[in-house]
Design an enzyme around this catalytic site. Structure first.
Site, PDB file in Angstrom:
ATOM      1  CB  CYS A  82     121.524  37.176  -8.821  1.00 53.62           C
ATOM      2  SG  CYS A  82     122.902  36.646  -7.811  1.00 53.62           S
ATOM      3  CG  HIS A 169     120.864  41.623  -6.421  1.00 53.64           C
ATOM      4  ND1 HIS A 169     119.893  40.652  -6.320  1.00 53.64           N
ATOM      5  CD2 HIS A 169     122.048  40.980  -6.274  1.00 53.64           C
ATOM      6  CE1 HIS A 169     120.450  39.485  -6.095  1.00 53.64           C
ATOM      7  NE2 HIS A 169     121.762  39.642  -6.068  1.00 53.64           N
ATOM      8  CD  GLU A 171     116.848  42.575  -6.488  1.00 52.42           C
ATOM      9  OE1 GLU A 171     117.114  42.951  -7.646  1.00 52.42           O
ATOM     10  OE2 GLU A 171     117.340  41.542  -5.985  1.00 52.42           O
TER      11      GLU A 171
END
Ligand code: XMP
Length: 510
Positions: A82, A169, A171
């Site tokens: 990001c 993202h 994660e």
């Protein structure tokens, strides 16, 4: 041991990235973005991950966080996520614009499977986006490796120096193949091995403690919870009977807790134990105190004074073991994280304390502690005990702590825990407890007017206490708690249920 730290620009998910890397058995920790390059080198990282950030890289009116460009000369792979990708683009002369609106949510993404970052993925995957700025021109020597209908440049790579950037993202759970992308980065690109296991942490910590304490003796503050116990057992493996545990009953424990802790400890461990009843001492210091931070500091301070007194009775006892965890450190306010509350065992320590601290669990999360506890053979009843804060009921009594309020709260809390256990929910809930606010409300019992305290029930689910959600307890369970608390606990005429998550609230009320 391989390590891939996350350089933290203050992103909402920075913490989660370190957790994901650790889940893949590579050590990771957060390091502030302006950490000196020499300090980063000392960590001998196998790679680096640049986190997201609440800042816009294009913002002119604030000091935008950047990282020393020398990290790109360390010869290790770098993955920007990001804001991290935008920062890479900016540092290497790419172009970035702000769309002015937030792209937020799930989207389909086309991946170039020739990039090692996307090995074994499908050409079309789903990913989670959360950004305002976008890279619109890739830097020289970079390739585009991912794109979405809204965002032609959603991933970039510079293969020669192994620099990667992704706008989405990996994660978060909403990117289903996110862990595969992190795996590819850690194992194929950085060349890490998955060696950060609980056994390796135990061995490493035992060695560290052995090296530190060549001579002298060690004391350990035991709270009855899993953290301090795991710390004690680890240290006892390193120093044997040079360790003495000290269990201080500050009079602010749950009902019957002190006796239970001592009994369980003696049954299960062959470690020296001193039990101190310091109820009067703590309660007298808390008279008239209503400010939560003051309560925390007084209690933290008093604990240390008692440990020092006890240590002075043991020849050469210079070290104090604490079961401090990573979230305690973060929430007490590291340089970059704001102070939320002073955890009694971190920010609540007196400045002039004489004992040197040993905190073998300082970089670990609760779920990791439980895994270590399993490896160390700790009994289930201790491992799955819900966390209880060091300052105890003092921070669950809102306002001044008095003997009367402690008694009421202990009785109400016992019912909450009993009913949660009866419903078979104890293990699946992070914490469930009662809180007493120092206000009174009017009720009617029989034909009589009552004017008494309300009890607040709090039950939350969480993975690591950094975020939490209130538990949707079955109405039947709430009903039983309410009926029992009002019927059985003198001094209570009302029960309410706390339906706030963290953030914006916190788990404890103070
Ligand atoms: P909060 O209220 O900050 O709590 O959301 C997060 C977790 O930390 C526990 N807690 C503490 N534990 N000393 C401790 O040992 C403290 O001073 C302290 N304050 C909060 C809390 O019970 C929850 O699990």
């Amino acid at each position: 041991m391989d390590s891939v730290p996350v350089i933290d620009f203050g992103g909402q998910y920075s913490q989660l990235i370190t957790r994901r890397v650790r889940e893949l058995r590579v050590y990771s920790e957060l390091i502030p973005y302006d950490t000196n390059i020499e300090k980063i080198k000392e960590k001998k990282p196998s790679g680096l991950i640049l986190s997201g950030s609440p800042y816009s890289i294009l913002s002119k009116d604030r000091k935008v966080p950047v990282v020393d460009k020398e990290i790109f000369s360390l010869g290790i792979p770098i993955l920007g996520i990001c804001y991290g990708m935008q920062l890479i683009a900016r540092l290497f002369d790419g172009g970035i614009v702000t769309s002015g609106h937030n792209e937020y949510g799930k989207t389909k993404i086309k991946l170039n499977l020739k990039s090692p970052l996307f090995k074994d993925l499908k050409p079309l995957e789903t990913c989670w986006m959360s950004h305002k700025d976008s890279v619109v021109k890739i830097p020289p020597a970079f390739n585009v490796i991912a794109s979405t209908p809204n965002l032609p440049i959603a991933g970039i790579e510079e293969p020669k120096n192994k620099i990667y950037g992704i706008q989405f993202h990996p994660e978060v759970m909403h990117t289903p193949s996110g862990m595969d992308i992190l795996k590819n980065f850690l194992f194929d690109i950085c060349g890490c091995s998955p060696t950060w296991t609980m056994v390796s942490i135990i061995e490493k910590q035992i060695k560290k403690v052995k090296d530190k304490i060549k001579e002298g003796r060690v004391i350990c503050g035991l709270s009855g919870g899993v953290d301090s116990l795991v710390a004690a057992v680890l240290v006892s493996k390193a120093v044997g009977n040079k360790l003495t545990c000290i269990f201080v009953d500050h009079g602010l424990l749950r009902k019957g807790e002190a006796g239970k802790v001592v009994e369980t400890f003696k049954q299960n461990f062959k470690i020296n134990l001193i039990h101190i009843n310091a109820r009067d001492r703590f309660l007298s210091k808390l008279v008239g105190i209503t400010d939560p931070e003051k309560k925390r500091k007084i209690i933290g301070n008093e604990f240390i004074r008692i440990f020092e007194e006890e240590a002075s009775k043991i020849k050469n006892a210079n070290y104090l073991v604490q079961g401090t965890l990573y979230p305690d450190v973060i929430e007490s306010g590291t340089r970059d994280a704001a102070r939320i509350k002073t955890h009694h065992n971190v920010g609540g320590l007196p400045a002039d304390m004489r004992l040197k601290l040993i905190e073998p669990l300082r970089l670990l999360f609760k779920d990791e502690i439980r895994k270590i506890g399993i490896e160390l053979g700790l009994p289930d009843e201790i491992l799955w005990r819900q966390p209880f804060p060091g300052p105890g009921l003092a921070i669950r009594i809102i306002g001044e702590v008095t003997e009367e309020k402690i008694k009421i709260l202990q009785n109400a809390d016992e019912i909450v825990v009993e009913e949660i256990k009866r419903a078979g929910l104890y293990k699946s809930i992070w914490q469930s407890f009662a809180v007493l606010a120092s206000i009174k409300s009017v009720g009617v019992m029989g034909d009589e007017r009552t004017y008494a305290y309300p009890i607040i029930i709090r039950a939350v689910s969480s993975a690591d206490a950094m975020t939490a959600d209130w538990v949707k307890l079955p109405h039947k369970v709430l009903e039983r708690m309410s009926t029992r608390i009002i019927g059985e606990v003198d001094g209570v005429n009302r029960v309410v249920y706390d339906i706030s998550s963290k953030p914006p609230s916190t788990i404890e009320w103070e």
